[in-house]
Scaffold this motif. Structure first.
Motif, PDB file in Angstrom:
ATOM      1  N   SER A 105       0.815  -1.213   0.000  1.00 39.84           N
ATOM      2  CA  SER A 105       0.000   0.000   0.000  1.00 39.84           C
ATOM      3  C   SER A 105       0.853   1.270   0.000  1.00 39.84           C
ATOM      4  O   SER A 105       0.322   2.366  -0.120  1.00 39.84           O
ATOM      5  N   HIS A 106       2.170   1.129   0.125  1.00 40.85           N
ATOM      6  CA  HIS A 106       3.086   2.274   0.060  1.00 40.85           C
ATOM      7  C   HIS A 106       3.710   2.283  -1.340  1.00 40.85           C
ATOM      8  O   HIS A 106       4.338   1.303  -1.738  1.00 40.85           O
ATOM      9  N   PRO A 107       3.531   3.346  -2.113  1.00 43.99           N
ATOM     10  CA  PRO A 107       3.986   3.349  -3.517  1.00 43.99           C
ATOM     11  C   PRO A 107       5.464   2.986  -3.707  1.00 43.99           C
ATOM     12  O   PRO A 107       5.797   2.210  -4.599  1.00 43.99           O
ATOM     13  N   THR A 108       6.341   3.525  -2.879  1.00 48.24           N
ATOM     14  CA  THR A 108       7.766   3.226  -3.025  1.00 48.24           C
ATOM     15  C   THR A 108       8.041   1.766  -2.701  1.00 48.24           C
ATOM     16  O   THR A 108       8.785   1.085  -3.418  1.00 48.24           O
ATOM     17  N   GLU A 109       7.437   1.272  -1.623  1.00 48.59           N
ATOM     18  CA  GLU A 109       7.661  -0.126  -1.254  1.00 48.59           C
ATOM     19  C   GLU A 109       7.056  -1.080  -2.271  1.00 48.59           C
ATOM     20  O   GLU A 109       7.635  -2.109  -2.571  1.00 48.59           O
ATOM     21  N   GLU A 110       5.908  -0.728  -2.826  1.00 52.52           N
ATOM     22  CA  GLU A 110       5.318  -1.571  -3.865  1.00 52.52           C
ATOM     23  C   GLU A 110       6.277  -1.684  -5.048  1.00 52.52           C
ATOM     24  O   GLU A 110       6.519  -2.785  -5.567  1.00 52.52           O
ATOM     25  N   SER A 111       6.853  -0.573  -5.442  1.00 48.13           N
ATOM     26  CA  SER A 111       7.811  -0.577  -6.536  1.00 48.13           C
ATOM     27  C   SER A 111       9.050  -1.393  -6.175  1.00 48.13           C
ATOM     28  O   SER A 111       9.526  -2.215  -6.969  1.00 48.13           O
TER      29      SER A 111
END
Length: 140
Positions: A105-111
């Motif tokens: 759910s965190h954009p940077t972590e998803e990437s």
């Protein structure tokens, strides 16, 4: 847990990706709470034992080493080690940890979690944690 018994595993590590509010990020390791202790996000203490409680000291060391290894290898936010009565760990016949490797759910972590390079860093950190755990519990 059944596979860990069938395979005569030394440890069980259940790998997960978490989700929460968009600002929440990091790595966290869950282990079975000792008898009489509460889960991290629970209000009531449970006095009943689970099969995995026989490994309380080893669970604590395994969670610590996996958490330390994953954070060191990736630079992720350290959310610490926590207690939970997830079936996969509380029913385990061997020392067990559920490792949340990041938040989708965190954009940077998803990437990051979708990146082969980050996955390699994470795998290296987990392997280093397993090695340090094995060295700590090795019988002379």
């Amino acid at each position: 847990p059944a596979q860990a018994a069938t395979w005569k595993a030394d440890v069980l590590i259940s790998l997960h990706c978490n989700a929460a509010g968009a600002g929440v990020r990091g790595v966290e390791a869950f282990r079975t709470p000792p008898v009489g202790a509460r889960s991290t996000y629970a209000t009531q203490r449970v006095t009943a034992s689970s099969p995995n409680n026989r490994w309380d000291a080893d669970n604590a060391r395994l969670a610590f080493e996996l958490q330390r290894g994953a954070v060191a290898a990736t630079g992720a936010t350290d959310r610490g080690t926590k207690h939970a009565r997830f079936a996969v760990i509380k029913e385990s016949p061997v020392p067990a940890v559920l490792l949340e490797m990041g938040f989708l759910s965190h954009p940077t972590e998803e990437s990051n979690l979708g990146s082969a390079a980050y996955q390699t860093q994470l795998a290296t950190g987990i392997a280093n944690g397993v090695d340090r755990y094995a060295a700590a519990v090795r019988q002379p």
